[in-house]
Design an enzyme around this catalytic site. Structure first.
Site, PDB file in Angstrom:
ATOM      1  CE  LYS A   1      -2.150  -0.954   3.908  1.00  0.00           C
ATOM      2  NZ  LYS A   1      -1.494  -2.216   4.286  1.00  0.00           N
TER       3      LYS A   1
ATOM      4  NE  ARG B   1      -4.060  -0.629  10.335  1.00  0.00           N
ATOM      5  CZ  ARG B   1      -2.969  -0.164   9.754  1.00  0.00           C
ATOM      6  NH1 ARG B   1      -2.958   1.033   9.247  1.00  0.00           N
ATOM      7  NH2 ARG B   1      -1.894  -0.923   9.657  1.00  0.00           N
TER       8      ARG B   1
ATOM      9  NE  ARG C   1       7.589  -3.082   5.837  1.00  0.00           N
ATOM     10  CZ  ARG C   1       6.303  -2.760   5.988  1.00  0.00           C
ATOM     11  NH1 ARG C   1       5.565  -2.469   4.939  1.00  0.00           N
ATOM     12  NH2 ARG C   1       5.745  -2.780   7.172  1.00  0.00           N
TER      13      ARG C   1
ATOM     14  NE  ARG D   1       6.284  -0.666  10.045  1.00  0.00           N
ATOM     15  CZ  ARG D   1       5.060  -0.559   9.558  1.00  0.00           C
ATOM     16  NH1 ARG D   1       4.862   0.015   8.381  1.00  0.00           N
ATOM     17  NH2 ARG D   1       4.021  -1.014  10.222  1.00  0.00           N
TER      18      ARG D   1
ATOM     19  NE  ARG E   1       2.140  -4.687  11.386  1.00  0.00           N
ATOM     20  CZ  ARG E   1       3.150  -4.625  10.523  1.00  0.00           C
ATOM     21  NH1 ARG E   1       4.286  -5.250  10.787  1.00  0.00           N
ATOM     22  NH2 ARG E   1       3.040  -3.949   9.421  1.00  0.00           N
TER      23      ARG E   1
HETATM   24  P1  AMP Z   1       1.035   0.881   9.099  1.00  0.00           P
HETATM   25  O1  AMP Z   1       2.260   1.655   8.842  1.00  0.00           O
HETATM   26  O2  AMP Z   1      -0.158   1.322   8.279  1.00  0.00           O
HETATM   27  O3  AMP Z   1       1.243  -0.616   9.024  1.00  0.00           O
HETATM   28  O4  AMP Z   1       0.611   1.187  10.618  1.00  0.00           O
HETATM   29  C1  AMP Z   1       1.494   0.893  11.682  1.00  0.00           C
HETATM   30  C2  AMP Z   1       0.743   0.930  12.993  1.00  0.00           C
HETATM   31  O5  AMP Z   1       0.201   2.237  13.220  1.00  0.00           O
HETATM   32  C3  AMP Z   1      -0.458  -0.006  13.109  1.00  0.00           C
HETATM   33  O6  AMP Z   1      -0.081  -1.330  13.450  1.00  0.00           O
HETATM   34  C4  AMP Z   1      -1.242   0.684  14.216  1.00  0.00           C
HETATM   35  O7  AMP Z   1      -0.632   0.468  15.476  1.00  0.00           O
HETATM   36  C5  AMP Z   1      -1.054   2.156  13.870  1.00  0.00           C
HETATM   37  N1  AMP Z   1      -2.082   2.620  12.899  1.00  0.00           N
HETATM   38  C6  AMP Z   1      -1.859   3.057  11.640  1.00  0.00           C
HETATM   39  N2  AMP Z   1      -3.004   3.407  11.042  1.00  0.00           N
HETATM   40  C7  AMP Z   1      -3.991   3.186  11.942  1.00  0.00           C
HETATM   41  C8  AMP Z   1      -5.406   3.313  11.911  1.00  0.00           C
HETATM   42  N3  AMP Z   1      -6.052   3.745  10.811  1.00  0.00           N
HETATM   43  N4  AMP Z   1      -6.091   3.002  13.032  1.00  0.00           N
HETATM   44  C9  AMP Z   1      -5.460   2.569  14.142  1.00  0.00           C
HETATM   45  N5  AMP Z   1      -4.139   2.386  14.240  1.00  0.00           N
HETATM   46  C10 AMP Z   1      -3.388   2.688  13.140  1.00  0.00           C
END
Ligand code: AMP
Length: 216
Positions: free
Chosen positions: A14, A89, A123, A155, A166
């Protein structure tokens, strides 16, 4: 211009696609995950509040996330369009977004779980949001970002046990959004396998068809 949401499990690509499409269409790529990570790096109040949630792979509460997105979408650069990556989400977030903006399309990037687990474990990220792999999509200089020369990092939620969690969170909280958006006639599904360029082309083609269908 397009107001897009990219859906898909962790590691579906994404962020990478949002970057490419954002440049292609001249609209901002908004990643709630990147915004949270930036707050954590700067150790702001929000960063301190959410860091344990991110390191465990749990979601930040809806009210905190929604407010952040409302502020971000209110900025001038979003007037012409935007690409949301990692938001919404949850169904509550999707309902909140519906009140904020008229979304052109929601694109699900579909990838089998085995593929993404492998991708995530190898990654490497840049603070600017670009992601690299160990085998494909490698940086030109080892450990350094092609776009901004900054040092790459892994990360801390890309560890096998957190990755599994996740996925579980994705299946339970985010997967139901597919039905939500199918009901709204905004949902497009593209195959996320293959090169970055292949996937970008699939998304662009699907968008053009969708817009022609909606307008025509
Ligand atoms: P991502 O980089 O999109 O994988 O997001 C990393 C982390 O940020 C997730 O595992 C959540 O802890 C938090 N996070 C990101 N976007 C959201 C969202 N829309 N709602 C809740 N937590 C989020």
């Amino acid at each position: 211009m397009f107001k897009l949401v990219l859906l898909g499990p962790p590691g579906a690509g994404k962020g990478t696609q949002a970057d490419v499409l954002g440049s292609k269409y001249g609209i901002p790529h908004i990643s709630t995950g990147n915004i949270f990570r930036d707050h954590i790096t700067r150790q702001t109040d929000l960063g301190k509040q959410v860091q344990h949630l991110l390191s465990r792979g749990d979601l930040v509460p809806d009210d905190v996330t929604n407010e952040l997105v409302r502020d971000r979408l209110a900025r001038n650069d979003c007037a012409a369009g935007f690409i949301l990556d990692g938001y919404p989400r949850t169904t509550d977030q999707a309902k909140f977004l519906k009140r904020l903006a008229r979304i052109t399309a929601v694109v699900e990037i579909a990838v089998p779980e085995e593929t993404v687990v492998k991708r995530l474990s190898s990654r490497w990220m840049c603070a600017c949001g670009r992601a690299y792999g160990l085998v494909s999509d490698t940086p030109r200089k080892r450990g350094q970002c092609d776009s901004c020369d900054a040092q790459l990092f892994q990360r801390n939620d890309d560890k096998p046990e957190v990755i599994r969690h996740r996925f579980q969170v994705y299946r339970e909280s985010t997967q139901p959004l597919v039905e939500f958006y199918k009901g709204e006639n905004r949902y497009l599904r593209v195959d996320g396998a293959g090169s970055i360029q292949d996937v970008t082309k699939r998304i662009s083609d699907a968008l053009v068809r969708h817009v022609a269908h909606v307008v025509g």
